[in-house]
Design an enzyme around this catalytic site. Structure first.
Site, PDB file in Angstrom:
ATOM      1  CE  LYS A 289       2.177 -12.111   4.136  1.00 27.21           C
ATOM      2  NZ  LYS A 289       2.772 -13.418   4.130  1.00 27.21           N
ATOM      3  CG  HIS A 290       3.965  -3.827   1.798  1.00 29.34           C
ATOM      4  ND1 HIS A 290       3.880  -2.484   1.647  1.00 29.34           N
ATOM      5  CD2 HIS A 290       3.226  -4.131   2.882  1.00 29.34           C
ATOM      6  CE1 HIS A 290       3.133  -1.980   2.609  1.00 29.34           C
ATOM      7  NE2 HIS A 290       2.723  -2.949   3.373  1.00 29.34           N
ATOM      8  CB  SER A 291       5.338  -6.351  -4.524  1.00 25.26           C
ATOM      9  OG  SER A 291       5.693  -5.006  -4.574  1.00 25.26           O
TER      10      SER A 291
END
Ligand SMILES: *[C@@H]1O[C@H](CO)[C@@H](O)[C@H](O)[C@H]1NC(C)=O
Ligand SMILES: *[C@@H]1O[C@H](CO)[C@@H](O)[C@H](O)[C@H]1NC(C)=O
Length: 608
Positions: free
Chosen positions: A235-237
């Site tokens: 996932k996007h951080s």
């Protein structure tokens, strides 16, 4: 229309991934990445407040998880059941509700779908000591992540083998050669000055590595956008990213790759068009039109708006991935157009050529880029933002001990909210879940575009190296190595090799300069590997990544638009299983590769 898919999508968008949900005992619905925690309060006459925090949340305020009052009867503990997140380690703090005194504090990494008890009782030895112990009632499921990653790589490999076997390789080679050398292509301007698909004229070296690289980036991006099996590391951080290899590898798969590669393609295609004597003015018109189209397509695909009811101009999101790509393309292409000099013919034997000619010949561009970067640094660190510390780079919300809840993104967020308005930017930033940010923040905002231009320019540099040192493999590889190390060192200095403590942390949401240097360093590294294998020695034709690389706009737009439709998404038997999500995401990604392959064979390319 797939309304069910939309509804799920909306719910996920609007509520975010639920980190903690509270429920009465026996009615806790566990979601993916959650475990059941039963808190037994056996302390006589004490009501407990349980606070929770994720280990990954940097400098965060503790959040109230649940209150557990005393049952009133000795020997009969009162029990509260909660679902806790298992994505990262948890920090638990138990306070005496009345006296607001800390009773105990512990750290624990819960496992997915496990059943745990936290026993809080008087310790036997000490007189006033409290013991907090975690007991495992039921072991977590073995979500053996490494196994899945292995499976994923293995299946990609399988797919590669399968597709290579399916097509007669000699036939492909012939096809590709005739494709690249085809006079009809080399003759037309429209076909050559491609934004994405670059077709070198017959005289240029075959640079399949650029298309292959783009294909790899695109395919990974599609996979991650489809959910990546819903593993947190795909996932996007949440805010700052960590510098360990896996993470860097994975954050690189987002369109940053793209920006870099776009830079190299722009330079390569423009040079070939200018060499053929096309007027600069005409080219400028083409560049402007193409940027405009990219931005329009971008606005259309980031605003499906089915979640918020019918489409309305009041809530149109303006920034987005393709919009940023369009602006970046426009700036770097015009910059090169204004200052472009003809590439000297091979300099190998001449005295008049410097070993740094790729840089020296384009000093005005470098000056411009350095100026842009100073503007980024100046605005980021010195722009006064009302109510926030100047130079703030954090996520706001409960981060930084909750002192600056509305400061998400510091100057970058402020500029977007000021110029575009709260309603016209992204409403659900990836930091919302972990950091509980409340203000809107757009990861593709205005300020970050400066750094994406810098990154595209570094990509142009890669293109220049390939063209200026044509046929001098050693020179090219030395320069790729030097850039890789140079940019890597800048990143090390800026981040102090730390996730959160550096001067400028690596941050995808801000597109910080350390993010740009780290990814570019990595990009040079990949080119360093791909160039000799794909172009010089021809050991690998770039299959299957080459095909999506040739049709990237189509694959990108297609995967966004058809995300929720059948073969890309179907009803899962168990919506909370990583394995099923992973299968679905891999199949969807593979289908896009296949589509790109078929289109390539039919010579259908989406050009804008
Ligand atoms: C979890 O474990 C406790 C204690 O063994 C048990 O009473 C409870 O029913 C279990 N809950 C679930 C959902 O398995
Ligand atoms: C943050 O914004 C919210 C709503 O816009 C407001 O209620 C709150 O007071 C603000 N907090 C601070 C510290 O400015």
């Amino acid at each position: 229309l797939n309304f069910k898919g939309w509804a799920n999508h909306c719910r996920a968008l609007l509520t975010g991934h639920p980190v903690i949900s509270r429920a009465a005992l026996g009615h806790v619905d566990l979601k993916m990445d959650q475990a059941l925690l039963l808190i037994h309060n056996e302390l006589r006459g004490t009501n407990l407040t349980v606070f929770w925090n994720s280990e990954r949340c940097y400098h965060c305020l503790f959040q109230v998880l649940v209150n557990v009052s005393w049952s009133g009867k000795p020997g009969k503990p009162s029990i509260a059941a909660v679902a806790v997140s298992t994505q990262h380690g948890s920090l638990l703090q138990l306070n005496d509700t009345l006296e607001e005194k800390e009773v105990c504090r512990l750290e624990y990494k819960f496992g997915e779908f496990g059943n745990y008890s936290l026993l809080v009782k008087q310790a036997h030895n000490g007189d006033n000591e409290t013991a907090c112990d975690i007991v495992v009632n039921k072991n977590p499921i073995d979500s053996n992540l490494r196994m899945y990653i292995f499976l994923f790589i293995y299946s990609l490999d399988d797919f590669h083998n399968w597709i290579s076997k399916a097509i007669n390789s000699r036939e492909t080679d012939r096809l590709i050669n005739s494709e690249l050398g085809s006079p009809s292509r080399a003759g037309s301007i429209g076909g050559d000055a491609q934004l994405e698909a670059w077709h070198p004229p017959a005289a240029s070296p075959r640079l399949r590595c650029v298309d292959t690289f783009r294909g790899i980036a695109l395919i990974l991006m599609v996979f991650v956008n489809y959910g990546g099996g819903r593993y947190w590391y795909f996932k996007h951080s949440s805010w700052n990213g960590k510098i360990f290899f896996l993470k860097v590898l994975l954050i690189t798969v987002f369109f940053s790759r793209f920006v870099f590669i776009m830079g190299s393609s722009v330079f390569l295609s423009m040079t070939s068009v200018l060499q053929r004597g096309c007027s600069k003015f005409k080219l400028l018109g083409k560049i402007a039109w193409r940027s405009f189209l990219l931005i329009c397509i971008g606005v259309v695909i980031v605003n499906p708006n089915y979640c918020l009811g019918p489409l309305s101009w009041d809530k149109v999101r303006i920034p987005g991935v393709l919009q940023r790509l369009g602006v970046t393309y426009f700036v770097v292409a015009v910059l090169e157009l204004i200052f472009a000099k003809p590439v000297p013919e091979s300099c190998a034997s001449e005295r008049g050529c410097f070993s740094l000619r790729d840089i020296i010949f384009s000093w005005p561009q470098w000056l411009f880029i350095l100026m842009l970067e100073s503007i980024w640094l100046g605005l980021t660190f010195f722009l006064p933002v009302p109510g926030c510390p100047t130079g703030y780079l954090g996520p706001g919300g409960i981060g930084d001990w909750g002192k600056y809840p509305n400061c998400t993104g510091g100057a970058a967020g402020y500029i977007d909210r000021l110029l575009l308005g709260d309603d016209h930017i992204y409403q659900h930033p990836s930091s919302a879940v972990l950091y509980h940010t409340e203000v809107a923040y757009d990861p593709e905002g205005i300020l970050g575009t400066i750094n994406s231009i810098v990154m595209a320019f570094l990509g142009i540099q890669a293109g220049k190296i390939l063209l200026y040192y044509k046929d001098q493999t050693k020179d090219i590889l030395i320069r790729f190595t030097a850039w890789c190390c140079f940019l890597g060192l800048i990143s090390v200095a800026l981040t102090k090799v730390s996730e959160n403590e550096g001067f400028i942390p690596i941050n995808k949401n801000l597109w910080s300069i350390s993010y740009v240097t780290t990814l570019s360093s990595f990009a040079f590294f990949i080119l360093l590997i791909l160039y000799p294998i794909v172009d010089v020695k021809g050991l690998w034709t770039g299959t299957p990544f080459f095909y999506p690389g040739m049709n990237s706009i189509l694959v990108y737009v297609g995967h966004e638009v058809f995300e929720n439709y059948f073969p890309f998404q179907w009803k899962l038997q168990d919506n909370q299983s990583h394995k099923e999500h992973l299968t679905q995401n891999i199949v969807a990604t593979a289908i896009w590769v296949l589509i790109a392959y078929v289109l390539y064979k039919k010579k259908v390319f989406w050009k804008i």
